[in-house]
Scaffold this motif. Structure first.
Motif, mmCIF file in Angstrom:
data_model
loop_
_atom_site.group_PDB
_atom_site.id
_atom_site.type_symbol
_atom_site.label_atom_id
_atom_site.label_comp_id
_atom_site.label_asym_id
_atom_site.label_seq_id
_atom_site.Cartn_x
_atom_site.Cartn_y
_atom_site.Cartn_z
ATOM 1 N N PRO A 192 0.821 -1.230 0.000
ATOM 2 C CA PRO A 192 0.000 0.000 0.000
ATOM 3 C C PRO A 192 0.846 1.268 0.000
ATOM 4 O O PRO A 192 1.933 1.323 0.593
ATOM 5 C CB PRO A 192 -0.811 -0.126 1.299
ATOM 6 C CG PRO A 192 -0.931 -1.599 1.503
ATOM 7 C CD PRO A 192 0.383 -2.176 1.039
ATOM 8 N N LEU A 193 0.341 2.288 -0.687
ATOM 9 C CA LEU A 193 1.009 3.586 -0.771
ATOM 10 C C LEU A 193 0.392 4.556 0.237
ATOM 11 O O LEU A 193 -0.788 4.459 0.571
ATOM 12 C CB LEU A 193 0.852 4.162 -2.175
ATOM 13 C CG LEU A 193 1.654 3.453 -3.271
ATOM 14 C CD1 LEU A 193 0.960 3.607 -4.600
ATOM 15 C CD2 LEU A 193 3.072 4.005 -3.339
ATOM 16 N N ARG A 194 1.201 5.505 0.668
ATOM 17 C CA ARG A 194 0.760 6.520 1.627
ATOM 18 C C ARG A 194 0.843 7.900 0.987
ATOM 19 O O ARG A 194 1.857 8.257 0.407
ATOM 20 C CB ARG A 194 1.661 6.461 2.861
ATOM 21 C CG ARG A 194 1.468 7.579 3.850
ATOM 22 C CD ARG A 194 2.394 7.448 5.052
ATOM 23 N NE ARG A 194 3.803 7.658 4.736
ATOM 24 C CZ ARG A 194 4.722 8.077 5.610
ATOM 25 N NH1 ARG A 194 4.375 8.301 6.868
ATOM 26 N NH2 ARG A 194 5.979 8.238 5.248
ATOM 27 N N ILE A 195 -0.268 8.679 1.092
ATOM 28 C CA ILE A 195 -0.239 10.088 0.684
ATOM 29 C C ILE A 195 -0.133 10.929 1.960
ATOM 30 O O ILE A 195 -1.057 10.959 2.773
ATOM 31 C CB ILE A 195 -1.504 10.523 -0.071
ATOM 32 C CG1 ILE A 195 -1.792 9.627 -1.265
ATOM 33 C CG2 ILE A 195 -1.341 11.962 -0.553
ATOM 34 C CD1 ILE A 195 -3.010 10.066 -2.069
ATOM 35 N N VAL A 196 0.973 11.619 2.122
ATOM 36 C CA VAL A 196 1.169 12.485 3.279
ATOM 37 C C VAL A 196 0.581 13.862 2.983
ATOM 38 O O VAL A 196 0.885 14.465 1.947
ATOM 39 C CB VAL A 196 2.670 12.616 3.620
ATOM 40 C CG1 VAL A 196 2.869 13.558 4.817
ATOM 41 C CG2 VAL A 196 3.266 11.241 3.918
ATOM 42 N N LYS B 142 11.639 13.095 4.363
ATOM 43 C CA LYS B 142 12.477 12.127 5.081
ATOM 44 C C LYS B 142 11.987 10.686 4.954
ATOM 45 O O LYS B 142 12.580 9.777 5.526
ATOM 46 C CB LYS B 142 12.558 12.524 6.552
ATOM 47 C CG LYS B 142 13.323 13.830 6.792
ATOM 48 C CD LYS B 142 13.367 14.177 8.278
ATOM 49 C CE LYS B 142 14.302 15.349 8.566
ATOM 50 N NZ LYS B 142 13.868 16.602 7.942
ATOM 51 N N ALA B 143 10.904 10.458 4.195
ATOM 52 C CA ALA B 143 10.359 9.105 4.048
ATOM 53 C C ALA B 143 11.334 8.223 3.270
ATOM 54 O O ALA B 143 11.869 8.631 2.244
ATOM 55 C CB ALA B 143 9.014 9.151 3.335
ATOM 56 N N THR B 144 11.552 7.017 3.774
ATOM 57 C CA THR B 144 12.500 6.085 3.135
ATOM 58 C C THR B 144 11.853 4.753 2.754
ATOM 59 O O THR B 144 12.549 3.839 2.332
ATOM 60 C CB THR B 144 13.692 5.813 4.075
ATOM 61 O OG1 THR B 144 13.201 5.270 5.312
ATOM 62 C CG2 THR B 144 14.481 7.081 4.343
ATOM 63 N N ASP B 145 10.525 4.655 2.893
ATOM 64 C CA ASP B 145 9.856 3.375 2.625
ATOM 65 C C ASP B 145 9.635 3.110 1.144
ATOM 66 O O ASP B 145 9.203 2.022 0.763
ATOM 67 C CB ASP B 145 8.521 3.315 3.362
ATOM 68 C CG ASP B 145 7.542 4.403 2.906
ATOM 69 O OD1 ASP B 145 7.981 5.328 2.194
ATOM 70 O OD2 ASP B 145 6.355 4.312 3.277
ATOM 71 N N PRO C 128 9.487 11.888 -2.156
ATOM 72 C CA PRO C 128 10.838 12.062 -1.629
ATOM 73 C C PRO C 128 11.849 12.010 -2.772
ATOM 74 O O PRO C 128 11.723 11.190 -3.679
ATOM 75 C CB PRO C 128 11.010 10.855 -0.684
ATOM 76 C CG PRO C 128 9.621 10.383 -0.393
ATOM 77 C CD PRO C 128 8.813 10.694 -1.611
ATOM 78 N N ALA C 129 12.837 12.881 -2.735
ATOM 79 C CA ALA C 129 13.853 12.874 -3.792
ATOM 80 C C ALA C 129 14.625 11.559 -3.808
ATOM 81 O O ALA C 129 15.213 11.193 -4.828
ATOM 82 C CB ALA C 129 14.806 14.048 -3.598
ATOM 83 N N SER C 130 14.598 10.829 -2.690
ATOM 84 C CA SER C 130 15.302 9.547 -2.615
ATOM 85 C C SER C 130 14.572 8.425 -3.361
ATOM 86 O O SER C 130 15.160 7.365 -3.602
ATOM 87 C CB SER C 130 15.463 9.137 -1.145
ATOM 88 O OG SER C 130 14.198 9.012 -0.511
ATOM 89 N N LEU C 131 13.302 8.649 -3.730
ATOM 90 C CA LEU C 131 12.577 7.622 -4.482
ATOM 91 C C LEU C 131 13.203 7.486 -5.863
ATOM 92 O O LEU C 131 13.355 8.480 -6.584
ATOM 93 C CB LEU C 131 11.104 8.015 -4.604
ATOM 94 C CG LEU C 131 10.171 6.990 -5.267
ATOM 95 C CD1 LEU C 131 10.035 5.753 -4.392
ATOM 96 C CD2 LEU C 131 8.801 7.605 -5.539
ATOM 97 N N PRO C 132 13.584 6.283 -6.271
ATOM 98 C CA PRO C 132 14.238 6.114 -7.581
ATOM 99 C C PRO C 132 13.392 6.702 -8.713
ATOM 100 O O PRO C 132 12.160 6.641 -8.687
ATOM 101 C CB PRO C 132 14.363 4.593 -7.712
ATOM 102 C CG PRO C 132 14.415 4.096 -6.301
ATOM 103 C CD PRO C 132 13.511 5.013 -5.528
#
Length: 334
Positions: free
Chosen positions: A42-46, A93-96, A267-271
């Motif tokens: 499941p995806l989360r919308i913050v 800061k999300a890393t999931d 998040p910018a960390s998302l590929p």
């Protein structure tokens, strides 16, 4: 005599079982190859604002159709605090690798200029698409008698600092955009900050302030009910969101060339490959007839831009707000 036609050699029971086991072992791999690699849960919308606010309503509007496209549930999570700053920080800061967010334009443009000590950096968030945008509506107390937008601005200029305007708080979009309006129209109205749009509208109804610049979705119903008066929209031409309201140039005032908007960010960390999947689904949903209608009812013009167009919009709006903040010497605490 003709050669006998050879019969096929049938596998022995042991060979058949070995072949079946190999095929069974390979089946999950084949199925996985056909299924999308992401999202896998499941995806989360913050959302950095409470339930019922514009960013929250937009997030909930896109959640179910995006879930159908992506094959996973999409759950809205409200992380409320500091006018959207907390939500933007949680998202950055999300890393999931299964989080994205609906973020208002202020958190990406003016907030970093007014508060360099924000807990996140704009570059920690990756643009996906603009969901919806809207010009703003200049509104006035119904106690002010004016015949036209031009007449209203004539009276406002003559009143000087005897008139006041309300905003949604120091450094808010309504504050900065009204300061731009003052510069363009030659006004000197005094700023009175409030805690939210309802308080601004109540103050106008009570005659405590004279004008405000508010989102169309917030103000138009009050204008139509006769509680306050509409003056003009901030755009260069009439808006489909309020076609009965004249644009600023009709009053002899230059258009403000700035809108409010909400965007999907990740998040910018998302590929990047996963951001591309997210963008494709979000744009398809936003550009659908169903969502266009829903957004229109909420006072938004559906967009569904490319990530590159959103990046450019952030850059241009930031430059405009930087100019306003410097020219009008606007500061906030904290």
């Amino acid at each position: 005599m003709a050669d006998a036609i050879p019969f096929p050699a049938y596998p022995t029971r042991r060979q058949w079982l070995a072949s079946a086991a190999a095929t069974t072992a390979l089946m999950p791999l084949a199925l996985r190859a056909q299924a999308p690699a992401w999202p896998s849960k499941p995806l989360r919308i913050v959302v950095g604002f409470p339930a019922g606010t514009s960013p929250d309503l937009l997030a909930r509007a896109i959640a179910d159709p995006m879930a159908r496209l992506l094959g996973q549930p999409v759950i809205v999570e409200n992380r409320v605090g500091a006018s959207g700053v907390l939500g933007a920080d949680v998202l950055a800061k999300a890393t999931d690798e299964h989080s994205f967010g609906v973020v208002g334009n202020a958190a990406l443009t003016s907030a970093p200029l007014l508060n360099p000590r924000l807990p996140y950096r704009v570059q920690d968030l990756a643009p996906i698409t603009v969901i919806g945008s809207s010009p703003l509506l200049i509104v006035a107390s119904s106690r002010i008698a004016f015949d036209s937008p031009a007449d209203f601005f004539k009276q406002a200029r003559a009143a000087g600092d005897r008139w006041s305007y309300g905003s949604l708080g120091v450094g808010s979009g309504s504050h900065l955009i009204t300061e731009l309006l003052k510069a363009n129209a030659g006004l000197q109205a005094v700023h009175v900050p409030f805690n939210g749009a309802p308080a601004v509208i109540n103050a106008m109804i009570g005659g405590d302030i004279h004008l405000a610049v508010l989102p169309i979705g917030t103000a138009l119903a009050q204008v139509q009910a006769g509680r306050i008066r509409g003056v003009a929209v901030t755009s260069a031409s009439r808006s489909i969101l309020a076609p009965e309201m004249p644009p600023l140039p009709d009053a002899g005032v230059a258009a403000l060339n700035v809108e409010i908007w909400n965007a999907v960010m990740a998040p910018a960390s998302l590929p990047k490959a996963r951001r591309d999947v997210l963008a494709k689904a979000a744009v398809a949903v936003i550009r659908s007839d169903d969502l266009r209608h829903k957004l229109f009812q909420q006072g938004w013009r559906a967009e569904g831009t490319t990530p590159e167009a959103l990046t450019q919009r952030i850059r241009e709006d930031t430059a405009l707000y930087r100019e306003i903040i410097a020219a009008r010497h606007i500061t906030v605490d904290g």
